[in-house]
Scaffold this active site. Structure first.
Site, PDB file in Angstrom:
ATOM      1  CG  ASP A 234      -1.866   1.212   1.183  1.00 18.32           C
ATOM      2  OD1 ASP A 234      -2.496   1.435   0.129  1.00 18.32           O
ATOM      3  OD2 ASP A 234      -1.956   1.953   2.179  1.00 18.32           O
ATOM      4  CB  SER A 235       0.173   4.719  -0.952  1.00 15.81           C
ATOM      5  OG  SER A 235      -1.088   4.787  -0.309  1.00 15.81           O
TER       6      SER A 235
ATOM      7  CB  CYS B  37      -2.677   1.164  -2.906  1.00 16.97           C
ATOM      8  SG  CYS B  37      -2.809   2.903  -3.304  1.00 16.97           S
TER       9      CYS B  37
ATOM     10  CD  GLU C 135      -2.592   8.257   6.893  1.00 18.81           C
ATOM     11  OE1 GLU C 135      -1.619   8.422   7.634  1.00 18.81           O
ATOM     12  OE2 GLU C 135      -2.634   7.388   6.006  1.00 18.81           O
TER      13      GLU C 135
ATOM     14  CB  CYS D  35      -9.944   5.273  -0.696  1.00 16.18           C
ATOM     15  SG  CYS D  35      -8.572   5.921   0.248  1.00 16.18           S
TER      16      CYS D  35
ATOM     17  CG  HIS E 285      -6.910   5.891   4.417  1.00 11.21           C
ATOM     18  ND1 HIS E 285      -6.086   5.422   3.427  1.00 11.21           N
ATOM     19  CD2 HIS E 285      -6.111   6.478   5.341  1.00 11.21           C
ATOM     20  CE1 HIS E 285      -4.835   5.725   3.727  1.00 11.21           C
ATOM     21  NE2 HIS E 285      -4.818   6.366   4.883  1.00 11.21           N
TER      22      HIS E 285
HETATM   23  N1  DGL Z   1      -4.012   3.843  -0.427  1.00 13.07           N
HETATM   24  C1  DGL Z   1      -4.655   4.890  -1.181  1.00 13.07           C
HETATM   25  C2  DGL Z   1      -5.813   4.305  -1.981  1.00 13.07           C
HETATM   26  O1  DGL Z   1      -6.394   3.296  -1.633  1.00 13.07           O
HETATM   27  C3  DGL Z   1      -5.119   6.028  -0.290  1.00 13.07           C
HETATM   28  C4  DGL Z   1      -3.988   6.870   0.277  1.00 13.07           C
HETATM   29  C5  DGL Z   1      -3.175   7.543  -0.804  1.00 13.07           C
HETATM   30  O2  DGL Z   1      -3.649   8.505  -1.425  1.00 13.07           O
HETATM   31  O3  DGL Z   1      -2.058   7.091  -1.022  1.00 13.07           O
HETATM   32  O4  DGL Z   1      -6.173   4.858  -2.988  1.00 13.07           O
END
Ligand code: DGL
Length: 246
Positions: free
Chosen positions: A7-8, A70, A150, A181, A183
């Protein structure tokens, strides 16, 4: 089987949680690019470049499969990553779309897609949903939810203001909401309340588990023997969040 989860940042822990609960893998290595999060506001080439670097990170770990938690990476970089790897690489968008299809028979159903700016701009969810007949779609980039989550805010006034800001034009709850997303599953309770418990919420973690079981025939029979966390920034911070979220 040893799986990598990429993930990012920390958001992919929401997908990791579903994978752990499903007991599909004996070993999991989670890598979050916490030094460069968010990806959701970056351009396609940057997202692809960072995603290929994540593949380099996983190379010495000899994983059997890579789960891209992600959505933003899933929207832009999957094909390029696959062309650089010998293992299966599974993103979250196809599973999310299939989860919707499996749960909603009526393709006229109004579906709201919420995701980062980049994921919405890619049109990836919309294209795939249209391909299977869903046409009544509304896409909203709701990036503010990312820093709110976050910050550990999953309910209350700040979140409610963000809901108002993004959803003030939505007069009746949609039939389904795609949480596009990593989150957003963390605020699913608040979203469910906002939409008066009338919208089906599609969660990437649950969707990918269903996808892995159905399409890759993985079975829920492997107690987790090893779970390791890595990040490009401060791994102890990631572990702290993992202890809280998982
Ligand atoms: N992990 C990213 C997503 O699911 C969200 C956070 C980001 O913008 O890196 O798109």
């Amino acid at each position: 089987m040893r799986a990598g989860v990429f993930d990012s940042g920390v958001g992919g822990l929401s997908v990791l949680k579903s994978l752990i609960n499903a007991k599909l893998f004996e070993e999991i290595i989670y890598y979050g690019d916490t030094a460069r999060v968010p990806y959701g506001v970056k351009d396609k080439q940057t997202i692809i470049k960072f995603s290929l670097q994540a593949l380099d990170f996983f190379a010495p770990h000899q994983i059997d499969i890579l789960i891209v938690a992600c959505n933003t990476v899933s929207a832009y970089a999957l094909d390029t990553m696959r062309s650089h790897a010998k293992i299966p690489i599974i993103g979250v968008i196809e599973p999310g779309v299939l989860a919707l299809k499996n749960q909603i028979a009526d393709t006229d159903s109004e579906t709201l897609i919420i995701a980062t700016k980049a994921t919405i701009a890619s049109g990836e969810y919309e294209t795939r949903l249209r391909d299977i007949g869903f046409w009544n779609l509304k896409s909203l980039a709701t990036g503010l939810f990312v820093p709110i989550v976050e910050e550990g805010i999953f309910e209350g006034k700040v979140l409610e203001s963000a809901f108002e800001y993004y959803f003030h034009n939505i007069k009746t709850p949609p039939k389904a909401v795609i949480l596009g997303c990593t989150h957003f599953p963390l605020i699913s309770k608040a979203l469910d309340e906002y939409f008066k418990h009338q919208s089906l919420l599609i969660h990437s973690g649950e969707a990918i588990v269903e996808y892995l079981e159905k399409n890759l025939h993985l079975k829920s029979q492997h107690p987790l023997k090893s779970l390791k966390f890595y990040s490009s920034d401060n791994t102890s911070e990631l572990v702290k969040v993992a202890n809280k979220w998982l």
